[in-house]
Design an enzyme around this catalytic site. Sequence first.
Site, PDB file in Angstrom:
ATOM      1  N   ASP A 312       0.821  -1.222   0.000  1.00 32.31           N
ATOM      2  CA  ASP A 312       0.000   0.000   0.000  1.00 32.31           C
ATOM      3  C   ASP A 312       0.852   1.268   0.000  1.00 32.31           C
ATOM      4  OD1 ASP A 312      -2.248  -1.576   0.012  1.00 32.31           O
ATOM      5  OD2 ASP A 312      -2.565  -1.436   2.172  1.00 32.31           O
ATOM      6  N   ARG A 385      -5.106   6.476  -1.509  1.00 30.27           N
ATOM      7  CA  ARG A 385      -3.622   6.478  -1.461  1.00 30.27           C
ATOM      8  C   ARG A 385      -3.031   7.299  -2.615  1.00 30.27           C
ATOM      9  NH1 ARG A 385      -3.049   4.098   3.075  1.00 30.27           N
ATOM     10  NH2 ARG A 385      -4.205   2.198   3.558  1.00 30.27           N
TER      11      ARG A 385
HETATM   12  C1  S3P Z   1      -5.084  -5.759   3.628  1.00 37.58           C
HETATM   13  C2  S3P Z   1      -4.318  -6.485   2.764  1.00 37.58           C
HETATM   14  C3  S3P Z   1      -3.742  -5.939   1.523  1.00 37.58           C
HETATM   15  C4  S3P Z   1      -3.760  -4.421   1.512  1.00 37.58           C
HETATM   16  C5  S3P Z   1      -5.075  -3.871   1.974  1.00 37.58           C
HETATM   17  C6  S3P Z   1      -5.372  -4.329   3.395  1.00 37.58           C
HETATM   18  C7  S3P Z   1      -5.628  -6.421   4.832  1.00 37.58           C
HETATM   19  O1  S3P Z   1      -4.512  -6.397   0.421  1.00 37.58           O
HETATM   20  O2  S3P Z   1      -3.460  -3.934   0.216  1.00 37.58           O
HETATM   21  O3  S3P Z   1      -5.048  -2.460   1.950  1.00 37.58           O
HETATM   22  O4  S3P Z   1      -6.101  -5.708   5.749  1.00 37.58           O
HETATM   23  O5  S3P Z   1      -5.587  -7.650   4.880  1.00 37.58           O
HETATM   24  P1  S3P Z   1      -4.224  -7.823  -0.265  1.00 37.58           P
HETATM   25  O6  S3P Z   1      -4.436  -8.854   0.751  1.00 37.58           O
HETATM   26  O7  S3P Z   1      -5.212  -7.947  -1.372  1.00 37.58           O
HETATM   27  O8  S3P Z   1      -2.816  -7.748  -0.767  1.00 37.58           O
END
Ligand code: S3P
Length: 427
Positions: A312, A385
Amino acid sequence: MKFTRIKGIRGEITVPGDKSISHRAVMFGSLAQGITTVENFLRGADCLSTIDCFRRLGISIEETPEQITIHGKGLDGLSVPSEILDAGNSGTTTRLISGILSGQTFETTLTGDASIQKRPMGRIIEPLTQMGASITSLGGNGCAPLCIEGRPLHGIHYTTKVASAQVKSAILLAGLYADSPTSVTEPALSRNHSELMLSLFGASIKTEGTTATIEPRPRLSGQKILVPGDISSAAYFIAAACITPDSELLIRHVGVNPTRDGILRVCRMMNADVTLLPYKEESGEPSADLLVRSSSLKGCVIEGELIPTLIDELPIIAVMACFAEGTTVIRDAAELKVKESNRIDAMAENLAAMGANVTATDDGLIIEGGRPLRGAAIDSHLDHRIAMSFAIAALNADGETRIQGAECVNISYPAFYQDLNRISSKT
Ligand code: S3P
């Protein structure tokens, strides 16, 4: 919203609570027996969507300025929702709740906003279906709205194609309802907040390498959770203090879980002046104060297992790269295409508009640093973001920058512009 150059980033700041941890506290508190209190809960639109979904599933959740209180009803305490569940813009809500709904004895329909309705859900539909759930993408395109028919579930061993904490967590949460242990192996370790917090609530869960295994049907009991500051929100201020001359900023109580701290490792690779002050641990999560000063950044290569630990933060890292000497290469990050927006395209298009030397690739970005940025019209693509990254870039660009859709920061950081303004020095 309009932005112009500033003279420094100075003072002290405390960023809001971690988004991933806040979501999980509501979800696991709802599935636990008894009361869970959550301090420093993130009151961003995404986490409020999670609260709204669990209220519709019959859980009473009280909110005061100091904390939220969840009256958990145990693993089998959710009730048939009277309305469709709406996850808003939140991928975490959509994917994690799908795992929980798979193990219920009723059917639920789950939807979200225009962005959520374009994000891939096949990655959770496939394993949850293997476990025995019946999930239909109502548009037939593998996206929400989803109709989830809970069924008796079987434990599986699943190997994911991408390192995704949302996918891993959805499977582990369905595993709470299975008839035997469930394990998930990922290509690289994604954030482990679910594993840490489920264990705190009393689940039996172990991790070996990149495999997490959960035992079914634990008795979860209510907890007191203190949420650390979100390192993903702190990242904008880390970058701002590094790239703005005459800056010194203390960022208090930032979560520094090693599965999330890739931004700090990149700071070291880029020669950024970031000091971690002694840290502590609360609710199983480490946190630290960070002292950041103006830095002479240099380019670096960001790839491989590092990517899930800073996924992120890549938009703001791309901004830092514009102020670094030399080339920065970001690769192995094709996941950026399926976030709240296509972040590879959104970064490339907007950085180019500001005059940066940037190339979009299939799985990342290549940025030649050192070209001064100029103010431009920025399209946030309604992605929080992207909006926050360009607000920081704009403070170090000549002329005026206008960000369209700037208010989308309410997803993860409603007071972002006020906080940024408070630490920005105009003299
Ligand atoms: C998150 C996992 C990430 C991240 C998202 C929050 C989470 O996504 O990008 O902002 O809280 O488990 P992905 O699991 O799809 O990579």
